[in-house]
Design a protein around this motif. Sequence first.
Motif, PDB file in Angstrom:
ATOM      1  N   ASP A  44       0.829  -1.211   0.000  1.00 34.49           N
ATOM      2  CA  ASP A  44       0.000   0.000   0.000  1.00 34.49           C
ATOM      3  C   ASP A  44       0.861   1.258   0.000  1.00 34.49           C
ATOM      4  O   ASP A  44       0.563   2.229  -0.710  1.00 34.49           O
ATOM      5  CB  ASP A  44      -0.932   0.013   1.214  1.00 34.49           C
ATOM      6  N   LEU A  45       1.947   1.246   0.785  1.00 35.83           N
ATOM      7  CA  LEU A  45       2.843   2.409   0.833  1.00 35.83           C
ATOM      8  C   LEU A  45       3.532   2.603  -0.515  1.00 35.83           C
ATOM      9  O   LEU A  45       3.639   3.733  -1.018  1.00 35.83           O
ATOM     10  CB  LEU A  45       3.882   2.238   1.941  1.00 35.83           C
ATOM     11  N   ALA A  46       3.982   1.505  -1.115  1.00 36.01           N
ATOM     12  CA  ALA A  46       4.633   1.602  -2.431  1.00 36.01           C
ATOM     13  C   ALA A  46       3.671   2.199  -3.462  1.00 36.01           C
ATOM     14  O   ALA A  46       4.072   3.049  -4.280  1.00 36.01           O
ATOM     15  CB  ALA A  46       5.110   0.220  -2.883  1.00 36.01           C
ATOM     16  N   LEU A  47       2.413   1.787  -3.426  1.00 41.61           N
ATOM     17  CA  LEU A  47       1.430   2.313  -4.368  1.00 41.61           C
ATOM     18  C   LEU A  47       1.171   3.802  -4.134  1.00 41.61           C
ATOM     19  O   LEU A  47       1.033   4.578  -5.092  1.00 41.61           O
ATOM     20  CB  LEU A  47       0.120   1.534  -4.256  1.00 41.61           C
ATOM     21  N   GLN A  48       1.100   4.205  -2.886  1.00 42.40           N
ATOM     22  CA  GLN A  48       0.914   5.631  -2.580  1.00 42.40           C
ATOM     23  C   GLN A  48       2.073   6.457  -3.126  1.00 42.40           C
ATOM     24  O   GLN A  48       1.869   7.549  -3.671  1.00 42.40           O
ATOM     25  CB  GLN A  48       0.802   5.830  -1.063  1.00 42.40           C
ATOM     26  N   MET A  49       3.277   5.927  -2.993  1.00 38.84           N
ATOM     27  CA  MET A  49       4.454   6.642  -3.476  1.00 38.84           C
ATOM     28  C   MET A  49       4.460   6.714  -4.997  1.00 38.84           C
ATOM     29  O   MET A  49       4.758   7.763  -5.587  1.00 38.84           O
ATOM     30  CB  MET A  49       5.724   5.965  -2.936  1.00 38.84           C
ATOM     31  N   VAL A  50       4.115   5.595  -5.642  1.00 38.15           N
ATOM     32  CA  VAL A  50       4.082   5.565  -7.109  1.00 38.15           C
ATOM     33  C   VAL A  50       3.046   6.550  -7.641  1.00 38.15           C
ATOM     34  O   VAL A  50       3.285   7.271  -8.618  1.00 38.15           O
ATOM     35  CB  VAL A  50       3.762   4.134  -7.607  1.00 38.15           C
ATOM     36  N   ARG A  51       1.906   6.582  -6.982  1.00 38.75           N
ATOM     37  CA  ARG A  51       0.798   7.414  -7.453  1.00 38.75           C
ATOM     38  C   ARG A  51       0.879   8.850  -6.941  1.00 38.75           C
ATOM     39  O   ARG A  51      -0.035   9.645  -7.173  1.00 38.75           O
ATOM     40  CB  ARG A  51      -0.522   6.758  -7.032  1.00 38.75           C
ATOM     41  N   LYS A  52       1.973   9.130  -6.233  1.00 35.65           N
ATOM     42  CA  LYS A  52       2.220  10.491  -5.714  1.00 35.65           C
ATOM     43  C   LYS A  52       1.076  10.981  -4.827  1.00 35.65           C
ATOM     44  O   LYS A  52       0.684  12.150  -4.851  1.00 35.65           O
ATOM     45  CB  LYS A  52       2.486  11.468  -6.862  1.00 35.65           C
ATOM     46  N   GLU A  53       0.554  10.041  -4.068  1.00 28.22           N
ATOM     47  CA  GLU A  53      -0.469  10.367  -3.081  1.00 28.22           C
ATOM     48  C   GLU A  53       0.197  10.733  -1.755  1.00 28.22           C
ATOM     49  O   GLU A  53       1.356  10.366  -1.525  1.00 28.22           O
ATOM     50  CB  GLU A  53      -1.403   9.161  -2.874  1.00 28.22           C
TER      51      GLU A  53
END
Length: 307
Positions: A274-283
């Motif tokens: 979930d953290l990796a996805l937030q970082m990728v999506r610039k959230e």
Amino acid sequence: MKKQLLGLIFSAVLSPLAMADVHIGVSIAQVDDVFLAQMRDYMVAHAKQLQGVTLQFEDAQGDVVRQLNQVQNFTSQGVDAIIVNPVDTAATAKITDDAQKAHIPLVYVNRRPDGDQLPPGVGYVGSDEVKAGEMQMRYLADKMGGKGNLAIMLGLLSNNATHNRTLGVKTVLKDYPNIHVVEEQTADWQRSKAMDLMNNWIVSGKKIDAVAANADEMAIGAAMAIRQAGMEPGKDILVGGSDGGPAGLEAIKKDQLAVTVYQDNKGQANGSIDLALQMVRKEPYKAELTIPYQLITKANYQDFVNP
């Protein structure tokens, strides 16, 4: 229907990354480690619930150089994010540097790199290992009546989890001057090595009232050696573990272990993705996520079965 379709198109235009496929490279320190194997399985299950998320797993097999090569392969492939469970928490600088130079978000999971602060673009999901040692030792100290001889069974010396869990144990011991550490050696997180080590301690003739093991696998190995020597874990020698996985819970049920401390590897696995996805999506994201430990004894172990 038309309004819903327009809404979907609008959201896709506003956040294309949220709709795009995401490829995440994952390097696990050692997949034959029971706890880490379970964490990998949780990652697989979580990714299946997320649309367009693909995980590429690599097993570092306990080799620092192999893990570095895996990360370099991830960066050359142009993955969207990298998750690393480090082999050696003191040898992560090159991994971090490679990911930053490639501008790829990096998340460390379960084992935090040594050092005070994480650089930009780097996250961590895990638990406070010092607390694990403290919780384990306070329970053992109470059961020991505040006195006796203690043996500490260490994990891999290259892991800060070993250092911090042991630090937690020794922090508590400052409040118990009549509990003396008579043995302190490593069994490398492994059940078989723990059996051999505990057997050696027993054969030496040194009186041991309790064993504080840095992980359940080693605690179970110690308990097995105690039984093979004709003694009873929990009666003749108290044994405490840490992790609280299925094997640890079963050992609590069978009275092999007096206590363990639940480390939520499912929460760590899911949280790292979930953290990796937030970082990728610039959230917006919090760079460090700490998942608390929970004490497990015979009185409450059933609460942790199939969480």
